[in-house]
Design an enzyme around this catalytic site. Structure first.
Site, mmCIF file in Angstrom:
data_model
loop_
_atom_site.group_PDB
_atom_site.id
_atom_site.type_symbol
_atom_site.label_atom_id
_atom_site.label_comp_id
_atom_site.label_asym_id
_atom_site.label_seq_id
_atom_site.Cartn_x
_atom_site.Cartn_y
_atom_site.Cartn_z
ATOM 1 N N ASP A 154 -3.343 -11.509 -0.766
ATOM 2 C CA ASP A 154 -3.425 -10.241 -1.498
ATOM 3 C C ASP A 154 -4.374 -10.375 -2.682
ATOM 4 O O ASP A 154 -3.956 -10.707 -3.782
ATOM 5 C CB ASP A 154 -2.015 -9.846 -1.960
ATOM 6 C CG ASP A 154 -1.916 -8.425 -2.451
ATOM 7 O OD1 ASP A 154 -2.896 -7.676 -2.321
ATOM 8 O OD2 ASP A 154 -0.854 -8.060 -2.977
ATOM 9 N N GLU A 186 -5.868 -3.293 -9.397
ATOM 10 C CA GLU A 186 -4.972 -2.647 -8.427
ATOM 11 C C GLU A 186 -3.525 -3.076 -8.627
ATOM 12 O O GLU A 186 -2.597 -2.281 -8.441
ATOM 13 C CB GLU A 186 -5.429 -2.979 -7.004
ATOM 14 C CG GLU A 186 -4.683 -2.224 -5.897
ATOM 15 C CD GLU A 186 -3.424 -2.899 -5.403
ATOM 16 O OE1 GLU A 186 -2.643 -2.254 -4.683
ATOM 17 O OE2 GLU A 186 -3.200 -4.088 -5.755
ATOM 18 N N GLU A 187 -3.317 -4.336 -9.017
ATOM 19 C CA GLU A 187 -1.959 -4.855 -9.113
ATOM 20 C C GLU A 187 -1.184 -4.327 -10.312
ATOM 21 O O GLU A 187 0.036 -4.487 -10.380
ATOM 22 C CB GLU A 187 -1.987 -6.395 -9.173
ATOM 23 C CG GLU A 187 -2.525 -7.068 -7.916
ATOM 24 C CD GLU A 187 -1.575 -6.946 -6.720
ATOM 25 O OE1 GLU A 187 -0.516 -6.306 -6.870
ATOM 26 O OE2 GLU A 187 -1.920 -7.471 -5.662
#
Length: 428
Positions: A154, A186-187
């Protein structure tokens, strides 16, 4: 894929097999079975290029990995733009997206994207053979080599596979109208995709007619993912000495029954006040992630709060906000001692329904969130922009200590992305 491109994928993945008896991925003369004990650490040390998994890129600190990608993409004769998201300051590191395309084709027909940031903590890269019960004479297929470390799943494997699927497509079709976007954040907040979405690189109506998003999907095409809503539950009380608790009001005692009830909402039927459900995604789920309260064991706590997230299987964030408001009111009687803080009411996203009209893939749904809702596509009654979600690796090991992927998964992802690119270009 041409050998030189596979060699670079190998470099990105740190699987450059550089000994005399082994060749780079895709190179000729590869032995089907690689005998262990091969010097895997030596192979890593002798790799000629740095690898994005080797470079830490925890959210807010993506600069080094971004610079590596900038140089690497430029070396393959693509036009690259560095889109500043957060300028450098005395207290903050520069953050930027990477946007690439061929020649002057700044607004391509097909956009491929994934994120370069990861969750903490950084776990260093490692390369090792698969587990085997045969300890006396272990052998393994090259495709089963395990690439481990933070971001291998990821989503740096998606970044690498997307990049080389695009390069191979351009090798065979130099006029293919494709672009690449590797974003940050994004995280945590989706800041990179939101910045791109609000920039001149995302005109209305859009020039691209398909967007391919890279996330770990176990090489399946995703029909959709749940929506999301984050919020805080807050309780206010009055401090006092714990020997005389009647002189105060415990915020913890106030918040606990509310938290306990909210924790059951996913199992309560919607018609009885529970979270919404759908046939496609099943139940909405609620997670109480962080709780902060009090100052000391001998002080009645004056403040308590919990950070909570909901994965939405149906409806809008506003629908779920209303369910939560009613639930808190039912427990507290509406006395205001415990209240919801939704912050910016623009945050949150409904379930995302995605395209799966390309043959050759198994189709699934997933529960995790992505950058997809952060990319605002204004078609203004024009043709629909298709959205695909695909990538190597399993979400079940992402964010964990055992995050890892195999060489075979990475190679298959390159082939899968190429099929999606071909279908997207052909459909137009």
């Amino acid at each position: 894929m041409k050998p030189n491109h596979f060699y670079t994928v190998a470099a990105l993945a740190r699987v450059a097999l550089a000994s005399e008896s082994q060749q780079p991925l895709g190179g000729k003369g590869i032995h089907k079975d690689v005998e262990s004990p091969v010097d895997l650490d030596g192979i890593v040390d002798e790799s000629p290029l740095l690898d994005i998994v080797q470079i830490p890129s925890i959210s807010d600190h993506e600069k080094s990995a971004g610079n590596f990608l900038l140089d690497f993409i430029r070396s393959h004769n693509l036009t690259v733009e560095k889109q500043i998201v957060t300028p450098e300051s005395d207290t903050e590191e520069e953050r930027f997206n990477i946007y690439a395309y061929t020649g002057r084709n700044r607004f391509p027909e097909v956009l491929l994207t994934s994120h370069i940031d990861t969750v903490p903590p950084f776990i260093p890269y490692s390369l090792h053979p698969p587990a085997s019960d045969n300890t006396e004479n272990p052998t393994f297929n090259r495709s089963n080599l395990v690439i481990a470390g933070r971001g291998t799943v990821d989503a740096k494997a998606s970044v690498a596979a997307i990049l080389f699927a695009a390069l191979e497509t351009l090798d065979s079709n130099p006029n293919a109208s494709i672009g690449l976007l590797f974003d940050v954040g994004e995280e945590k907040s989706g800041i990179g995709m939101k910045h791109f979405s609000n920039s001149d690189l995302n005109p209305a109506p859009p020039t691209f007619h398909a967007v391919i998003f890279g996330e770990p999907t176990e090489l399946n095409l995703v029909a959709g993912h749940k929506g999301s809503l984050g919020f805080k539950l807050v309780a206010e009380g009055k401090a006092a000495h714990s020997g005389y608790p009647w002189l105060g009001k415990s915020a913890v005692s106030a918040i606990l029954p509310v938290l306990s009830y909210l924790d059951t909402l996913q199992d309560v039927l919607p018609e009885k006040g529970g979270l919404l459900r759908s046939e496609k995604f099943g139940q909405s789920t609620l997670n109480i992630g962080v709780v902060h309260a009090g100052l000391a064991g001998n002080v009645v706590p004056a403040h308590a709060e919990a950070s909570i997230s909901v994965r939405l299987a149906a409806g809008s964030p506003d629908d779920t906000r209303e369910i939560l408001r009613k639930a808190v009111e039912d427990v507290t009687g509406g006395d205001g001692s415990v209240y919801l803080d939704f912050g910016d009411t623009k945050n949150g996203a409904p379930p995302q329904h995605l395209d799966v009209d390309v043959d050759g893939f198994d189709v699934i749904t997933v529960n995790y969130g992505t950058d997809i809702p952060s990319l605002r596509i204004s078609t203004q009654e024009g043709p629909k922009v298709k959205r695909y979600l695909y990538g190597p690796g399993s979400i079940h090991v992402a964010h964990g200590d055992d995050e890892a992927i195999t060489v075979g998964e990475l190679e298959e992802a390159v082939r899968g992305y190429k099929r999606l690119i071909s279908a997207a270009l052909g459909a137009h």
